[in-house]
Design a protein around this motif. Structure first.
Motif, mmCIF file in Angstrom:
data_model
loop_
_atom_site.group_PDB
_atom_site.id
_atom_site.type_symbol
_atom_site.label_atom_id
_atom_site.label_comp_id
_atom_site.label_asym_id
_atom_site.label_seq_id
_atom_site.Cartn_x
_atom_site.Cartn_y
_atom_site.Cartn_z
ATOM 1 N N GLY A 1 -5.733 9.395 -2.394
ATOM 2 C CA GLY A 1 -6.085 8.041 -1.971
ATOM 3 C C GLY A 1 -4.889 7.143 -1.740
ATOM 4 O O GLY A 1 -3.794 7.602 -1.391
ATOM 5 N N LEU A 2 -5.093 5.867 -1.977
ATOM 6 C CA LEU A 2 -4.063 4.860 -1.763
ATOM 7 C C LEU A 2 -3.914 4.003 -3.015
ATOM 8 O O LEU A 2 -4.896 3.728 -3.711
ATOM 9 C CB LEU A 2 -4.422 3.948 -0.580
ATOM 10 C CG LEU A 2 -4.570 4.604 0.796
ATOM 11 C CD1 LEU A 2 -5.110 3.589 1.798
ATOM 12 C CD2 LEU A 2 -3.229 5.155 1.269
ATOM 13 N N LEU A 3 -2.687 3.579 -3.285
ATOM 14 C CA LEU A 3 -2.424 2.633 -4.366
ATOM 15 C C LEU A 3 -2.166 1.268 -3.733
ATOM 16 O O LEU A 3 -1.229 1.102 -2.963
ATOM 17 C CB LEU A 3 -1.199 3.069 -5.174
ATOM 18 C CG LEU A 3 -0.706 2.088 -6.236
ATOM 19 C CD1 LEU A 3 -1.763 1.882 -7.319
ATOM 20 C CD2 LEU A 3 0.600 2.569 -6.854
ATOM 21 N N VAL A 4 -3.021 0.315 -4.027
ATOM 22 C CA VAL A 4 -2.912 -1.027 -3.474
ATOM 23 C C VAL A 4 -2.503 -1.980 -4.595
ATOM 24 O O VAL A 4 -3.162 -2.041 -5.639
ATOM 25 C CB VAL A 4 -4.242 -1.492 -2.853
ATOM 26 C CG1 VAL A 4 -4.100 -2.892 -2.262
ATOM 27 C CG2 VAL A 4 -4.698 -0.499 -1.776
ATOM 28 N N GLN A 5 -1.415 -2.700 -4.363
ATOM 29 C CA GLN A 5 -0.896 -3.614 -5.384
ATOM 30 C C GLN A 5 -0.670 -4.988 -4.775
ATOM 31 O O GLN A 5 -0.318 -5.104 -3.596
ATOM 32 C CB GLN A 5 0.444 -3.109 -5.938
ATOM 33 C CG GLN A 5 0.389 -1.726 -6.558
ATOM 34 C CD GLN A 5 1.770 -1.281 -7.013
ATOM 35 O OE1 GLN A 5 2.151 -1.476 -8.159
ATOM 36 N NE2 GLN A 5 2.530 -0.669 -6.116
ATOM 37 N N ALA A 6 -0.869 -6.021 -5.583
ATOM 38 C CA ALA A 6 -0.546 -7.371 -5.146
ATOM 39 C C ALA A 6 0.960 -7.486 -4.948
ATOM 40 O O ALA A 6 1.739 -6.975 -5.741
ATOM 41 C CB ALA A 6 -1.027 -8.389 -6.183
ATOM 42 N N ARG A 7 1.363 -8.145 -3.891
ATOM 43 C CA ARG A 7 2.778 -8.330 -3.618
ATOM 44 C C ARG A 7 3.390 -9.271 -4.655
ATOM 45 O O ARG A 7 2.731 -10.219 -5.109
ATOM 46 C CB ARG A 7 2.965 -8.918 -2.213
ATOM 47 C CG ARG A 7 4.415 -8.966 -1.754
ATOM 48 C CD ARG A 7 4.506 -9.489 -0.329
ATOM 49 N NE ARG A 7 4.024 -10.858 -0.231
ATOM 50 C CZ ARG A 7 4.039 -11.565 0.897
ATOM 51 N NH1 ARG A 7 4.473 -11.014 2.005
ATOM 52 N NH2 ARG A 7 3.594 -12.810 0.912
ATOM 53 N N ASP A 8 4.628 -9.004 -5.031
ATOM 54 C CA ASP A 8 5.329 -9.868 -5.983
ATOM 55 C C ASP A 8 5.810 -11.117 -5.237
ATOM 56 O O ASP A 8 6.888 -11.144 -4.663
ATOM 57 C CB ASP A 8 6.524 -9.112 -6.588
ATOM 58 C CG ASP A 8 7.262 -9.945 -7.635
ATOM 59 O OD1 ASP A 8 6.880 -11.113 -7.855
ATOM 60 O OD2 ASP A 8 8.232 -9.439 -8.219
ATOM 61 N N ASP A 9 4.966 -12.142 -5.245
ATOM 62 C CA ASP A 9 5.327 -13.386 -4.560
ATOM 63 C C ASP A 9 5.489 -14.539 -5.554
ATOM 64 O O ASP A 9 5.296 -15.714 -5.219
ATOM 65 C CB ASP A 9 4.299 -13.734 -3.491
ATOM 66 C CG ASP A 9 2.884 -13.871 -4.055
ATOM 67 O OD1 ASP A 9 2.715 -13.700 -5.278
ATOM 68 O OD2 ASP A 9 1.960 -14.159 -3.274
ATOM 69 N N GLN A 10 5.855 -14.200 -6.794
ATOM 70 C CA GLN A 10 6.071 -15.228 -7.810
ATOM 71 C C GLN A 10 7.217 -16.153 -7.403
ATOM 72 O O GLN A 10 8.262 -15.696 -6.947
ATOM 73 C CB GLN A 10 6.425 -14.583 -9.156
ATOM 74 C CG GLN A 10 5.376 -13.628 -9.683
ATOM 75 C CD GLN A 10 5.856 -12.952 -10.951
ATOM 76 O OE1 GLN A 10 5.690 -13.477 -12.035
ATOM 77 N NE2 GLN A 10 6.445 -11.773 -10.812
ATOM 78 N N VAL B 1 0.845 -1.194 0.000
ATOM 79 C CA VAL B 1 0.000 0.000 0.000
ATOM 80 C C VAL B 1 0.878 1.241 0.000
ATOM 81 O O VAL B 1 1.797 1.363 0.812
ATOM 82 C CB VAL B 1 -0.939 0.023 1.227
ATOM 83 C CG1 VAL B 1 -1.820 1.272 1.210
ATOM 84 C CG2 VAL B 1 -1.795 -1.232 1.274
ATOM 85 N N LYS B 2 0.602 2.157 -0.927
ATOM 86 C CA LYS B 2 1.327 3.417 -0.990
ATOM 87 C C LYS B 2 0.340 4.571 -1.017
ATOM 88 O O LYS B 2 -0.691 4.494 -1.683
ATOM 89 C CB LYS B 2 2.224 3.474 -2.237
ATOM 90 C CG LYS B 2 3.375 2.482 -2.221
ATOM 91 C CD LYS B 2 4.243 2.637 -3.446
ATOM 92 C CE LYS B 2 5.389 1.632 -3.444
ATOM 93 N NZ LYS B 2 6.337 1.890 -2.354
ATOM 94 N N ALA B 3 0.689 5.628 -0.280
ATOM 95 C CA ALA B 3 -0.163 6.817 -0.277
ATOM 96 C C ALA B 3 0.096 7.638 -1.530
ATOM 97 O O ALA B 3 1.243 7.864 -1.917
ATOM 98 C CB ALA B 3 0.129 7.655 0.966
ATOM 99 N N ILE B 4 -0.974 8.039 -2.196
ATOM 100 C CA ILE B 4 -0.878 8.908 -3.366
ATOM 101 C C ILE B 4 -1.867 10.060 -3.186
ATOM 102 O O ILE B 4 -2.738 10.007 -2.296
ATOM 103 C CB ILE B 4 -1.176 8.151 -4.680
ATOM 104 C CG1 ILE B 4 -2.593 7.555 -4.641
ATOM 105 C CG2 ILE B 4 -0.141 7.062 -4.917
ATOM 106 C CD1 ILE B 4 -3.021 6.927 -5.946
ATOM 107 N N ALA B 5 -1.759 11.084 -4.002
ATOM 108 C CA ALA B 5 -2.693 12.206 -3.918
ATOM 109 C C ALA B 5 -4.115 11.712 -4.147
ATOM 110 O O ALA B 5 -4.416 11.111 -5.181
ATOM 111 C CB ALA B 5 -2.323 13.268 -4.945
#
Length: 248
Positions: free
Chosen positions: A107-116, A101-105
């Motif tokens: 809201g928040l940017l939510v990304q799946a973790r790179d667990d490949q 999770v990263k804060a952006i102007a």
């Protein structure tokens, strides 16, 4: 198969030194000497409990924090002499949130973790020269480290130890130059991993000129054939992982 003792030194969220060895103390020493300047004030992650020999070498430089699955009583007594060092015990270092999770102007940017999961048996050798088992093992190590380096990521390794790390550059050529310059003469006979494909053959040629003998990269560029042709011309091993890591 159990993982060998491993140590990573993190600085500004990038690994500056990573190594595998037969003991956790040796792994840390190899990781430290990979880049002792950057290691100062770093955060150390170990995949084995801290024992007395490891605690002793950890106290020889200023570190902010050490994270490990545990710490035995003898090691605790040694580390207590470093009043400003934080030691965190995390029994399972593989546990973590499934998303970043990263804060952006706004809201928040939510990304799946790179667990490949990495399976080198699924890699494609695209050059005439085939990797030896030892080279394939080294490429796997370099590729795993590159996963945790800010893009554009280039990692140079030998003897399961990082020699040069190029991170967070605006173009891949810049990252290649940083990693190779840091490795210096040690790049001769070493391997190189790139988290993204090479859009041109210039990085392959620069790597070969520095002494690199094997390269791992995802492939997927419209000009892949140019890089393959350059690798064949320069008698390099090159494998395509068909998987891209891209860390922001």
């Amino acid at each position: 198969m159990p993982q060998p003792p491993a140590a990573a030194i993190i600085k500004h969220t990038n690994p500056c030194g990573v190594a595998l060895a037969d003991s956790i103390a040796t792994a840390y020493e190899k990781a430290f000497h990979a880049d002792p300047v950057s290691a100062f004030g770093g955060i150390v992650a170990l995949n084995r409990p801290i024992d007395a020999p490891t605690a002793t070498v950890l106290t020889q430089t200023f570190l902010e924090c050490v994270v490990a699955p545990g710490c035995n009583p003898d090691a605790e007594r040694i580390l207590q002499g470093k009043s400003k060092l934080r030691v965190l015990s995390l029994p399972d270092l593989n546990q973590g949130f499934p998303h970043t999770v990263k804060a952006i102007a706004g809201g928040l940017l939510v990304q799946a973790r790179d667990d490949q999961r990495t399976d080198p048996t699924e890699w494609r050798v695209v050059t005439e020269r085939q990797p030896t088992p030892a080279q394939l093992e080294e490429l796997l190590f370099a590729w795993k480290v590159a996963k945790h380096v800010k893009s554009n990521a280039i990692v140079v390794t030998r003897d399961r130890t990082t020699l040069g790390v190029g991170a967070g550059q605006m173009n891949r050529v810049g990252s290649v130059k940083l990693a190779l310059d840091q490795a210096g003469e040690k790049a001769k006979g070493a391997t190189l991993a790139s988290d993204g494909f090479f859009p041109f053959d210039d990085s392959v040629r620069r790597a070969a000129a520095a002494g690199i003998i094997a390269i791992a990269q995802p492939g997927g560029s419209v000009k892949d054939q140019d890089s393959i042709q350059a690798a064949n011309e320069l008698n390099l091993v090159m494998v395509f992982t068909d998987m891209r890591h891209f860390l922001h």
